[in-house]
Design a protein around this motif. Structure first.
Motif, PDB file in Angstrom:
ATOM      1  N   ASN A  69       0.825  -1.208   0.000  1.00 44.91           N
ATOM      2  CA  ASN A  69       0.000   0.000   0.000  1.00 44.91           C
ATOM      3  C   ASN A  69       0.861   1.260   0.000  1.00 44.91           C
ATOM      4  OD1 ASN A  69      -2.350  -1.502  -0.024  1.00 44.91           O
ATOM      5  ND2 ASN A  69      -2.559  -1.524   2.204  1.00 44.91           N
ATOM      6  N   LYS A  70       2.011   1.193   0.674  1.00 47.84           N
ATOM      7  CA  LYS A  70       2.933   2.334   0.667  1.00 47.84           C
ATOM      8  C   LYS A  70       3.528   2.538  -0.725  1.00 47.84           C
ATOM      9  CE  LYS A  70       4.283   2.409   5.545  1.00 47.84           C
ATOM     10  NZ  LYS A  70       5.420   2.318   6.504  1.00 47.84           N
ATOM     11  N   ASP A  71       3.733   1.442  -1.448  1.00 43.85           N
ATOM     12  CA  ASP A  71       4.238   1.548  -2.821  1.00 43.85           C
ATOM     13  C   ASP A  71       3.244   2.295  -3.703  1.00 43.85           C
ATOM     14  OD1 ASP A  71       6.579   0.155  -2.259  1.00 43.85           O
ATOM     15  OD2 ASP A  71       5.739  -1.782  -2.847  1.00 43.85           O
ATOM     16  N   TYR A  72       1.973   1.940  -3.581  1.00 47.42           N
ATOM     17  CA  TYR A  72       0.949   2.634  -4.375  1.00 47.42           C
ATOM     18  C   TYR A  72       0.949   4.128  -4.057  1.00 47.42           C
ATOM     19  CZ  TYR A  72      -1.144  -1.870  -5.719  1.00 47.42           C
ATOM     20  OH  TYR A  72      -1.370  -3.125  -6.237  1.00 47.42           O
ATOM     21  N   GLN A  73       1.026   4.439  -2.771  1.00 49.18           N
ATOM     22  CA  GLN A  73       1.037   5.844  -2.370  1.00 49.18           C
ATOM     23  C   GLN A  73       2.229   6.576  -2.988  1.00 49.18           C
ATOM     24  OE1 GLN A  73      -1.124   7.616  -0.632  1.00 49.18           O
ATOM     25  NE2 GLN A  73      -2.512   6.001   0.024  1.00 49.18           N
ATOM     26  N   PHE A  74       3.390   5.939  -2.948  1.00 52.27           N
ATOM     27  CA  PHE A  74       4.597   6.556  -3.499  1.00 52.27           C
ATOM     28  C   PHE A  74       4.456   6.781  -5.004  1.00 52.27           C
ATOM     29  CE2 PHE A  74       8.672   6.177  -5.676  1.00 52.27           C
ATOM     30  CZ  PHE A  74       9.428   7.141  -5.026  1.00 52.27           C
ATOM     31  N   ILE A  75       4.018   5.758  -5.715  1.00 54.62           N
ATOM     32  CA  ILE A  75       3.910   5.834  -7.178  1.00 54.62           C
ATOM     33  C   ILE A  75       2.955   6.943  -7.600  1.00 54.62           C
ATOM     34  CG2 ILE A  75       3.102   4.607  -9.242  1.00 54.62           C
ATOM     35  CD1 ILE A  75       4.013   1.995  -7.729  1.00 54.62           C
ATOM     36  N   LYS A  96       9.223   5.177 -12.323  1.00 54.41           N
ATOM     37  CA  LYS A  96       9.731   3.807 -12.117  1.00 54.41           C
ATOM     38  C   LYS A  96      11.190   3.842 -11.665  1.00 54.41           C
ATOM     39  CE  LYS A  96       9.300  -0.755 -12.609  1.00 54.41           C
ATOM     40  NZ  LYS A  96      10.632  -1.282 -12.340  1.00 54.41           N
ATOM     41  N   GLU A  97      11.959   4.745 -12.228  1.00 57.06           N
ATOM     42  CA  GLU A  97      13.363   4.877 -11.826  1.00 57.06           C
ATOM     43  C   GLU A  97      13.463   5.287 -10.359  1.00 57.06           C
ATOM     44  OE1 GLU A  97      17.452   7.259 -13.171  1.00 57.06           O
ATOM     45  OE2 GLU A  97      15.580   7.528 -14.285  1.00 57.06           O
ATOM     46  N   LYS A  98      12.642   6.241  -9.947  1.00 54.58           N
ATOM     47  CA  LYS A  98      12.628   6.663  -8.544  1.00 54.58           C
ATOM     48  C   LYS A  98      12.164   5.518  -7.639  1.00 54.58           C
ATOM     49  CE  LYS A  98      11.707  11.582  -9.377  1.00 54.58           C
ATOM     50  NZ  LYS A  98      10.767  12.706  -9.130  1.00 54.58           N
ATOM     51  N   PHE A  99      11.171   4.785  -8.111  1.00 50.80           N
ATOM     52  CA  PHE A  99      10.639   3.657  -7.341  1.00 50.80           C
ATOM     53  C   PHE A  99      11.714   2.593  -7.134  1.00 50.80           C
ATOM     54  CE2 PHE A  99       8.735  -0.593  -7.292  1.00 50.80           C
ATOM     55  CZ  PHE A  99       7.862  -0.492  -6.222  1.00 50.80           C
ATOM     56  N   ASP A 100      12.453   2.274  -8.191  1.00 51.64           N
ATOM     57  CA  ASP A 100      13.498   1.249  -8.103  1.00 51.64           C
ATOM     58  C   ASP A 100      14.623   1.686  -7.165  1.00 51.64           C
ATOM     59  OD1 ASP A 100      12.113  -0.377  -9.829  1.00 51.64           O
ATOM     60  OD2 ASP A 100      13.231   0.230 -11.614  1.00 51.64           O
ATOM     61  N   LEU A 101      14.983   2.967  -7.223  1.00 52.57           N
ATOM     62  CA  LEU A 101      16.026   3.485  -6.332  1.00 52.57           C
ATOM     63  C   LEU A 101      15.561   3.427  -4.875  1.00 52.57           C
ATOM     64  CD1 LEU A 101      17.290   6.573  -8.379  1.00 52.57           C
ATOM     65  CD2 LEU A 101      18.578   4.484  -7.861  1.00 52.57           C
ATOM     66  N   ARG A 102      14.313   3.772  -4.656  1.00 56.15           N
ATOM     67  CA  ARG A 102      13.740   3.720  -3.304  1.00 56.15           C
ATOM     68  C   ARG A 102      13.728   2.290  -2.786  1.00 56.15           C
ATOM     69  NH1 ARG A 102       8.426   2.503  -2.261  1.00 56.15           N
ATOM     70  NH2 ARG A 102       7.564   3.102  -0.219  1.00 56.15           N
ATOM     71  N   LYS A 125      15.653  -0.214  -3.752  1.00 56.44           N
ATOM     72  CA  LYS A 125      17.027  -0.659  -3.533  1.00 56.44           C
ATOM     73  C   LYS A 125      17.574  -0.104  -2.229  1.00 56.44           C
ATOM     74  CE  LYS A 125      21.614  -0.674  -5.682  1.00 56.44           C
ATOM     75  NZ  LYS A 125      22.425  -0.217  -6.848  1.00 56.44           N
ATOM     76  N   SER A 126      17.293   1.167  -1.971  1.00 52.98           N
ATOM     77  CA  SER A 126      17.762   1.805  -0.744  1.00 52.98           C
ATOM     78  C   SER A 126      17.145   1.143   0.483  1.00 52.98           C
ATOM     79  CB  SER A 126      17.405   3.292  -0.773  1.00 52.98           C
ATOM     80  OG  SER A 126      17.750   3.920   0.435  1.00 52.98           O
ATOM     81  N   THR A 127      15.868   0.799   0.382  1.00 50.46           N
ATOM     82  CA  THR A 127      15.172   0.142   1.497  1.00 50.46           C
ATOM     83  C   THR A 127      15.766  -1.229   1.768  1.00 50.46           C
ATOM     84  OG1 THR A 127      13.116   1.307   0.958  1.00 50.46           O
ATOM     85  CG2 THR A 127      12.935  -0.660   2.333  1.00 50.46           C
ATOM     86  N   GLU A 128      16.048  -1.972   0.713  1.00 52.14           N
ATOM     87  CA  GLU A 128      16.609  -3.321   0.854  1.00 52.14           C
ATOM     88  C   GLU A 128      18.008  -3.280   1.452  1.00 52.14           C
ATOM     89  OE1 GLU A 128      16.343  -4.780  -3.106  1.00 52.14           O
ATOM     90  OE2 GLU A 128      14.245  -5.434  -2.908  1.00 52.14           O
ATOM     91  N   GLU A 129      18.796  -2.285   1.060  1.00 56.14           N
ATOM     92  CA  GLU A 129      20.166  -2.174   1.560  1.00 56.14           C
ATOM     93  C   GLU A 129      20.212  -1.775   3.030  1.00 56.14           C
ATOM     94  OE1 GLU A 129      21.969   0.585  -1.084  1.00 56.14           O
ATOM     95  OE2 GLU A 129      22.437  -0.918  -2.624  1.00 56.14           O
ATOM     96  N   SER A 130      19.191  -1.061   3.471  1.00 59.75           N
ATOM     97  CA  SER A 130      19.169  -0.598   4.865  1.00 59.75           C
ATOM     98  C   SER A 130      18.667  -1.668   5.828  1.00 59.75           C
ATOM     99  CB  SER A 130      18.286   0.647   4.983  1.00 59.75           C
ATOM    100  OG  SER A 130      16.936   0.340   4.672  1.00 59.75           O
ATOM    101  N   GLN A 131      18.137  -2.742   5.289  1.00 59.35           N
ATOM    102  CA  GLN A 131      17.595  -3.800   6.153  1.00 59.35           C
ATOM    103  C   GLN A 131      18.683  -4.780   6.585  1.00 59.35           C
ATOM    104  OE1 GLN A 131      14.390  -5.458   3.795  1.00 59.35           O
ATOM    105  NE2 GLN A 131      12.947  -3.864   4.423  1.00 59.35           N
TER     106      GLN A 131
END
Length: 224
Positions: free
Chosen positions: A171-177, A210-216, A218-224
C-alpha cells in the motif's frame, strides 16, 4: 433531476429521520417532488434486490477489490436503467440516494466524502468501468489513484502504469507511485489536457517514476 434522501437529524437529544430533496438550492416544484418520489421507489426496489443478491454472492467475492467491483457493476446497472439525469451523476447527488438503501455490509459511511467525487460508491463505479487496473490489487491502491483526481484515470496513462508496475506492491508503494505521478500531472490538470499529451510523454513520466521507485526499493533493501 431532484433526488430524495433520508437523513437522521438530532432534534431535542433524539435522532429523527427527515426527508430531504437534493439539491436543496433548487426550487422544489410539485413536478420535481413527484419525479423524485418515483425515482426513490424504483431505487428502493432495485437496491433491495442487490442486497439480497449480495447475501448469495458474498462467499465468492474473495477480497475487497472483488466485492467493490461487483457493487460497481450493480451501480452501473442502476445508472443505466433508472431515470437519472447526467447532472445527477456529475454533481454526485446519486450516491447518498443509493447509499441509503444499501445493506450494512455494502456501506462505507464517510459523511465528509458523501455526495462528492470521493464518495465510496463513486469509487466502486469507477472500479468497474476503468480499464488497465490489473496492477492495482488492493482497495488502498485504488484509493491512491482516485483520491488524487480524475486526471489519473486516463486510459493511456493507466495502460503504461499497468505495463511497468504489474508487480507485487505494498500500500505504501501505491502511495509513493501515485504521489510521484501527480508531481508530473497535478490534480488541477484536466482530462482534456492529458488527452493532448502523447503516449510517449506519458511513458516518459511513468519511466521517470519507475526509476525513482526502483532506487527507493534498492535503498530500502540495503538498509535492512
Amino acid at each position: 433531476m431532484t433526488v430524495k434522501v433520508r437523513k437522521n437529524k438530532l432534534i431535542s437529544n433524539n435522532y429523527v429521520e427527515i426527508q430531504t430533496y437534493l439539491p436543496e438550492t433548487e426550487l422544489l416544484t410539485n413536478e420535481k417532488r413527484a419525479q423524485a418520489d418515483k425515482l426513490d421507489d424504483l431505487l428502493k426496489e432495485a437496491i433491495n434486490k442487490i442486497n439480497d443478491e449480495y447475501v448469495l454472492k458474498k462467499s465468492t467475492l474473495k477480497n475487497p477489490m472483488q466485492k467493490w467491483q461487483w457493487l460497481g457493476e450493480k451501480i452501473d446497472f442502476l445508472i443505466k436503467n433508472l431515470p437519472f439525469e447526467q447532472k445527477d451523476i456529475d454533481t454526485h447527488l446519486i450516491w447518498p440516494a443509493i447509499n441509503q438503501y444499501l445493506s450494512q455490509p455494502l456501506k462505507r459511511e464517510d459523511s465528509k466524502r458523501s455526495g462528492t467525487s470521493k464518495d465510496h460508491l463513486n469509487k466502486c463505479w469507477l472500479l468497474f468501468k476503468t480499464k488497465h487496473i490489473s496492477w492495482i490489487k488492493t482497495w488502498a491502491g485504488w484509493d491512491a489513484v482516485t483520491d488524487r483526481g480524475d486526471q489519473l484515470l486516463d486510459e493511456r496513462l493507466l495502460s503504461v502504469l499497468e505495463e511497468y508496475f504489474n508487480i507485487e506492491l505494498s500500500n505504501k508503494d501505491y502511495q509513493f507511485i501515485l504521489k510521484e505521478i501527480t508531481k508530473y500531472i497535478p490534480s488541477q490538470t484536466k482530462r482534456k489536457e492529458i488527452e493532448l499529451m502523447s503516449i510517449d510523454n506519458l511513458k516518459d513520466i511513468v519511466l521517470a517514476v519507475k526509476e525513482k521507485f526502483d532506487l527507493r526499493k534498492k535503498s530500502t533493501e540495503e538498509s535492512q
